[in-house]
Design an enzyme around this catalytic site. Sequence first.
Site, mmCIF file in Angstrom:
data_model
loop_
_atom_site.group_PDB
_atom_site.id
_atom_site.type_symbol
_atom_site.label_atom_id
_atom_site.label_comp_id
_atom_site.label_asym_id
_atom_site.label_seq_id
_atom_site.Cartn_x
_atom_site.Cartn_y
_atom_site.Cartn_z
ATOM 1 N N PHE A 1 -9.285 -40.420 -27.074
ATOM 2 C CA PHE A 1 -10.188 -41.545 -27.317
ATOM 3 C C PHE A 1 -11.492 -40.996 -27.882
ATOM 4 O O PHE A 1 -12.120 -40.148 -27.269
ATOM 5 C CB PHE A 1 -10.477 -42.338 -26.044
ATOM 6 C CG PHE A 1 -11.381 -43.513 -26.299
ATOM 7 C CD1 PHE A 1 -10.888 -44.684 -26.858
ATOM 8 C CD2 PHE A 1 -12.746 -43.429 -26.047
ATOM 9 C CE1 PHE A 1 -11.725 -45.751 -27.153
ATOM 10 C CE2 PHE A 1 -13.595 -44.501 -26.334
ATOM 11 C CZ PHE A 1 -13.071 -45.664 -26.885
ATOM 12 N N ASP B 1 -14.889 -32.941 -28.234
ATOM 13 C CA ASP B 1 -15.523 -34.214 -27.874
ATOM 14 C C ASP B 1 -15.829 -34.175 -26.373
ATOM 15 O O ASP B 1 -14.943 -34.343 -25.546
ATOM 16 C CB ASP B 1 -14.573 -35.379 -28.209
ATOM 17 C CG ASP B 1 -15.123 -36.742 -27.762
ATOM 18 O OD1 ASP B 1 -16.104 -36.775 -26.994
ATOM 19 O OD2 ASP B 1 -14.546 -37.774 -28.171
ATOM 20 N N LYS C 1 -22.500 -40.154 -23.132
ATOM 21 C CA LYS C 1 -22.457 -40.753 -21.780
ATOM 22 C C LYS C 1 -23.504 -40.237 -20.779
ATOM 23 O O LYS C 1 -24.525 -40.857 -20.598
ATOM 24 C CB LYS C 1 -21.045 -40.628 -21.211
ATOM 25 C CG LYS C 1 -20.056 -41.606 -21.875
ATOM 26 C CD LYS C 1 -18.749 -41.689 -21.114
ATOM 27 C CE LYS C 1 -17.879 -42.835 -21.581
ATOM 28 N NZ LYS C 1 -17.069 -42.566 -22.780
HETATM 29 C C1 LIG Z 1 -16.692 -43.037 -24.108
HETATM 30 C C2 LIG Z 1 -16.165 -42.063 -25.066
HETATM 31 C C3 LIG Z 1 -16.454 -42.153 -26.440
HETATM 32 C C4 LIG Z 1 -17.230 -43.320 -27.030
HETATM 33 O O1 LIG Z 1 -18.544 -43.350 -26.539
HETATM 34 P P1 LIG Z 1 -19.453 -44.677 -26.789
HETATM 35 O O2 LIG Z 1 -20.790 -44.261 -26.225
HETATM 36 O O3 LIG Z 1 -18.811 -45.787 -26.052
HETATM 37 O O4 LIG Z 1 -19.499 -44.897 -28.242
HETATM 38 C C5 LIG Z 1 -15.991 -41.156 -27.280
HETATM 39 N N1 LIG Z 1 -15.279 -40.128 -26.802
HETATM 40 C C6 LIG Z 1 -14.981 -39.997 -25.493
HETATM 41 C C7 LIG Z 1 -14.217 -38.809 -25.031
HETATM 42 C C8 LIG Z 1 -15.407 -40.961 -24.579
HETATM 43 O O5 LIG Z 1 -15.094 -40.850 -23.292
#
Ligand SMILES: *Cc1c(COP(=O)(O)O)cnc(C)c1O
Length: 386
Positions: A135, A220, A249
Amino acid sequence: MDIKSIDKTYIANTYARADITFVKGKGSYLFDENGKKYLDFGSGIAVNTLGHANKKWSKAVKKQVGTLAHTSNLYYSEPCALLAKKLAEKVGEMKVFFSNSGAEANECAIKIARKYSFDKYGEGRAKIITLVNSFHGRTVTTLSATGQDNFHTNFMPFTEGFDYAVANDFSDLSGKVDGTVCAIMLELVQGEGGVNALSNEFVEKVQNLCKEKDILLIVDEVQTGNGRTGTLYAYQGYGISPDIVSTAKGLAGGLPLGATIAFGKCEGVLTPGTHGSTFGGNPVACAGAIAVLEQLDDNLLASVRAKSEKIVSELTKLKKVKSVSGKGFMLGVETDGITATDAVAKLREKGLIVLTAKTKIRLLPPLNISDKELSEGLEIIKEVLK
Ligand SMILES: *Cc1c(COP(=O)(O)O)cnc(C)c1O
């Protein structure tokens, strides 16, 4: 009209919200509109790194918001510069681009990877391999990067140039690597995809392949970063050296902030005019992030690792727990005899907030939770999953 009706009337219908309005938070606890108290093992999806209304964090944020809340990136800003310096003290020499969210941090990582390759090799080498069940965000391009078919509907045409390899299957991944690939992008512990940690062996092989072929390794760390997995960044726990790391986050402990960290050969890729953001590196968010990073010291990280072991050992003993996955304070509980959704509802009734990830219960407690609060949470889980 009450808050729930106002929300339903005026807010886009994209969230299946729980039937609850939180009005206050303090440390590891949340309080709803009826004064009911909950222990928070969700941390606003790994955002409230140090719980709610952390003292040093609140003080730093209040001071900055009452002094200078925004100037734009047309001028220098002290909190922004000092945050970048603080990050470099923790991860080594780098250049960082600040944005406001995880999706934006990943967009920037993708732009750096493609520009690095274009500058050096020209067109036709722009493909990025990500993993099945990954994701990476909700923008059109980060949806493309997300390796789940159900995200690739409704919004066609999607951004081209992504392919998906099976996690922990190196032969599948290496079979997808050819002369058109500029980067491989991974979550070291897949969050939304079900709290699955990649194996050390797989990650090491991916890194070696990347080095050999001048393919960039993008990690990521939007969810895994900022202490969540028991090291400041998860890549440090794996002992690898990525070329680009994105995070968001938990970085600013409750305020919107994204960061894309470029190391070594990627440091000079972004040049004036190639990227930008109006709010990115906002002084208030940066002041909050400095207060978070100052508190994420080795002691706190060691306590996350120790407490994580305690959670795993206690939960694996329970009858309705099939397995526990993940790292640090990013754990997935596979249940038996109760669905994760039902368990989440029961836990909430008993005053414990947890999340789901695919078919698992997802635990993301605040990193500074006390032993007593942790035991209190585990007791509630034991009642439901015994
Ligand atoms: C939450 C998340 C995203 C997206 O972050 P947003 O702040 O909602 O745009 C991207 N990559 C990972 C691994 C995530 O957990």
